[in-house]
Write a protein that holds these residues in place. Sequence first.
Motif, PDB file in Angstrom:
ATOM      1  N   GLN A 117       0.838  -1.194   0.000  1.00 56.88           N
ATOM      2  CA  GLN A 117       0.000   0.000   0.000  1.00 56.88           C
ATOM      3  C   GLN A 117       0.874   1.244   0.000  1.00 56.88           C
ATOM      4  N   GLY A 118       0.403   2.310  -0.672  1.00 57.17           N
ATOM      5  CA  GLY A 118       1.076   3.596  -0.634  1.00 57.17           C
ATOM      6  C   GLY A 118       2.523   3.505  -1.071  1.00 57.17           C
ATOM      7  N   LEU A 119       3.421   4.016  -0.253  1.00 57.85           N
ATOM      8  CA  LEU A 119       4.850   3.976  -0.540  1.00 57.85           C
ATOM      9  C   LEU A 119       5.337   2.557  -0.773  1.00 57.85           C
ATOM     10  N   PHE A 120       4.653   1.582  -0.198  1.00 57.57           N
ATOM     11  CA  PHE A 120       5.104   0.198  -0.228  1.00 57.57           C
ATOM     12  C   PHE A 120       4.349  -0.644  -1.265  1.00 57.57           C
ATOM     13  N   ALA A 121       3.686   0.037  -2.197  1.00 58.13           N
ATOM     14  CA  ALA A 121       2.868  -0.675  -3.178  1.00 58.13           C
ATOM     15  C   ALA A 121       3.702  -1.503  -4.143  1.00 58.13           C
ATOM     16  N   ASN A 122       4.917  -1.041  -4.432  1.00 56.00           N
ATOM     17  CA  ASN A 122       5.766  -1.731  -5.403  1.00 56.00           C
ATOM     18  C   ASN A 122       7.180  -1.858  -4.854  1.00 56.00           C
ATOM     19  N   PRO A 123       7.865  -2.958  -5.161  1.00 57.58           N
ATOM     20  CA  PRO A 123       9.255  -3.086  -4.713  1.00 57.58           C
ATOM     21  C   PRO A 123      10.129  -2.019  -5.352  1.00 57.58           C
ATOM     22  N   GLY A 124      11.122  -1.566  -4.631  1.00 52.05           N
ATOM     23  CA  GLY A 124      12.022  -0.530  -5.137  1.00 52.05           C
ATOM     24  C   GLY A 124      12.883  -0.007  -4.011  1.00 52.05           C
ATOM     25  N   THR A 125      13.838   0.852  -4.363  1.00 56.84           N
ATOM     26  CA  THR A 125      14.771   1.396  -3.388  1.00 56.84           C
ATOM     27  C   THR A 125      14.756   2.908  -3.445  1.00 56.84           C
ATOM     28  N   PHE A 126      14.712   3.537  -2.281  1.00 59.10           N
ATOM     29  CA  PHE A 126      14.678   4.990  -2.135  1.00 59.10           C
ATOM     30  C   PHE A 126      15.857   5.433  -1.270  1.00 59.10           C
ATOM     31  N   ASP A 127      16.370   6.631  -1.535  1.00 62.37           N
ATOM     32  CA  ASP A 127      17.331   7.245  -0.628  1.00 62.37           C
ATOM     33  C   ASP A 127      16.599   7.724   0.628  1.00 62.37           C
ATOM     34  N   VAL A 128      17.307   7.709   1.761  1.00 65.31           N
ATOM     35  CA  VAL A 128      16.719   8.205   3.004  1.00 65.31           C
ATOM     36  C   VAL A 128      17.741   9.035   3.777  1.00 65.31           C
ATOM     37  N   ALA A 129      17.228   9.927   4.614  1.00 67.25           N
ATOM     38  CA  ALA A 129      18.005  10.595   5.656  1.00 67.25           C
ATOM     39  C   ALA A 129      17.375  10.214   6.982  1.00 67.25           C
ATOM     40  N   VAL A 130      18.220   9.867   7.959  1.00 63.31           N
ATOM     41  CA  VAL A 130      17.714   9.418   9.257  1.00 63.31           C
ATOM     42  C   VAL A 130      18.463  10.160  10.358  1.00 63.31           C
ATOM     43  N   ARG A 131      17.707  10.795  11.235  1.00 60.81           N
ATOM     44  CA  ARG A 131      18.274  11.532  12.379  1.00 60.81           C
ATOM     45  C   ARG A 131      17.900  10.828  13.670  1.00 60.81           C
ATOM     46  N   PHE A 132      18.885  10.441  14.457  1.00 66.77           N
ATOM     47  CA  PHE A 132      18.679   9.865  15.780  1.00 66.77           C
ATOM     48  C   PHE A 132      18.901  10.963  16.817  1.00 66.77           C
ATOM     49  N   ALA A 133      18.065  10.988  17.867  1.00 64.54           N
ATOM     50  CA  ALA A 133      18.168  12.087  18.828  1.00 64.54           C
ATOM     51  C   ALA A 133      17.627  11.681  20.191  1.00 64.54           C
ATOM     52  N   GLN A 134      18.036  12.451  21.208  1.00 62.07           N
ATOM     53  CA  GLN A 134      17.488  12.333  22.548  1.00 62.07           C
ATOM     54  C   GLN A 134      16.163  13.101  22.633  1.00 62.07           C
ATOM     55  N   GLY A 135      15.349  12.774  23.630  1.00 60.13           N
ATOM     56  CA  GLY A 135      13.990  13.271  23.677  1.00 60.13           C
ATOM     57  C   GLY A 135      13.780  14.721  24.041  1.00 60.13           C
ATOM     58  N   PRO A 136      14.467  15.276  25.043  1.00 59.73           N
ATOM     59  CA  PRO A 136      14.095  16.613  25.526  1.00 59.73           C
ATOM     60  C   PRO A 136      14.248  17.713  24.471  1.00 59.73           C
ATOM     61  N   GLY A 137      13.492  18.787  24.683  1.00 62.65           N
ATOM     62  CA  GLY A 137      13.589  19.956  23.824  1.00 62.65           C
ATOM     63  C   GLY A 137      14.663  20.910  24.306  1.00 62.65           C
ATOM     64  N   GLU A 138      15.750  20.373  24.786  1.00 62.19           N
ATOM     65  CA  GLU A 138      16.926  21.132  25.221  1.00 62.19           C
ATOM     66  C   GLU A 138      18.104  20.173  25.209  1.00 62.19           C
ATOM     67  N   LYS A 139      19.286  20.710  25.070  1.00 62.07           N
ATOM     68  CA  LYS A 139      20.481  19.873  24.942  1.00 62.07           C
ATOM     69  C   LYS A 139      21.071  19.616  26.322  1.00 62.07           C
TER      70      LYS A 139
END
Length: 366
Positions: free
Chosen positions: A75-97
């Motif tokens: 369904q949707g993005l996953f309707a057909n096999p294929g490969t896409f570029d991605v950007a992935v950001r990992f982060a800590q939860g609080p809204g302050e550093k």
Amino acid sequence: MAQATVRFLRYSDDIETREPDEQESIDGIIKGMTQESQTVEKRDGRAVRASHAKSTACTTGTLTVAADLPPELAQGLFANPGTFDVAVRFAQGPGEKLGDRVSTHRGMSIKVFGVEGDKLPGHDAPTQDFVLASGTTFPAGTAAGFLSQAKKIGLTVPMPEGAKSAAASIARNINKVLNAVGAGPSPTLDFYGHPFSHPLAEHYFSQCPIRFGDHVAKIGAFPIAPEQQALTDWRLDPHEDEDGFRHAAVDYFGDSDAVFELRAQLWTDADTQPIEDTSVDWPTSDSPYRTVATIRLPRQAAYSPERVRYFDEVMTFRPAHSLAVHRPLGGVMRARMQVYRALSDFRHRENGIEAANTGNVDDIPA
């Protein structure tokens, strides 16, 4: 339950039910979180993300849609096999550093590039964002609950970091006791006091439902590389390194690829899987998470200065950056679609930086 016997409920435009005063709650969330951001900016001299401010890794890679998916998953993005570029950001939860002694929930934000199809209003880039966090549920199940939670968090922002660390420790230790007696951890306590686990060994979830083409689903990202699974028992000593989560993630990407399976949990029971209360965990006994794609993040310099600046200061990740067939659902998501935009606009305006709805992975610095 045999998978063949499962009845997958269909998406329709009438499955959502708005709270009577929902917009007032959303306006209150925006006002309160903006005030929190102003407090942080006044203290630190710069506006940061109102949640997940402290990044741990800024990565690029690929998402490959699985071949031969059954109709309910294709369904949707996953309707057909294929490969896409991605950007992935990992982060800590609080809204302050904050230092890593304040170990709360974690975030994994995914931007998929090269996505064609009808988008939600206001989204004009060929992308699809999935904004995930540790924990299968969002502690505040409704927009009104979100407002209440935001007010409580707002009270803690001016507090000394040591007090925040102590509160996170109390929440974490209570959950240890609950686990020890077989009661299972509290999602709310985990939100405020998460274990000192490795960011790349975490499971991440949409927590809220989205439209999934003809159906509805929650989304999860599950680490599967052997090197990630070997980190299950890894624990940070924050007294030795206040930025230890970042250093651990960057060191990992210096030596190894990270691989996550993206899985969908389809909507099968309107009673046990409510759309409008995201504090309720959808039982996996009724509907398990099933793989729809694989995200591969190869070895890379995951924290170069130019890349971090782009991810943290310029790029935006929002649930509203979506195909129409993956529209966010429920009151918390309806709130997020407005809140993320308002707080991003505030941050970029305060810092004098133009936001980018990044449309191509090549725009991201190495």
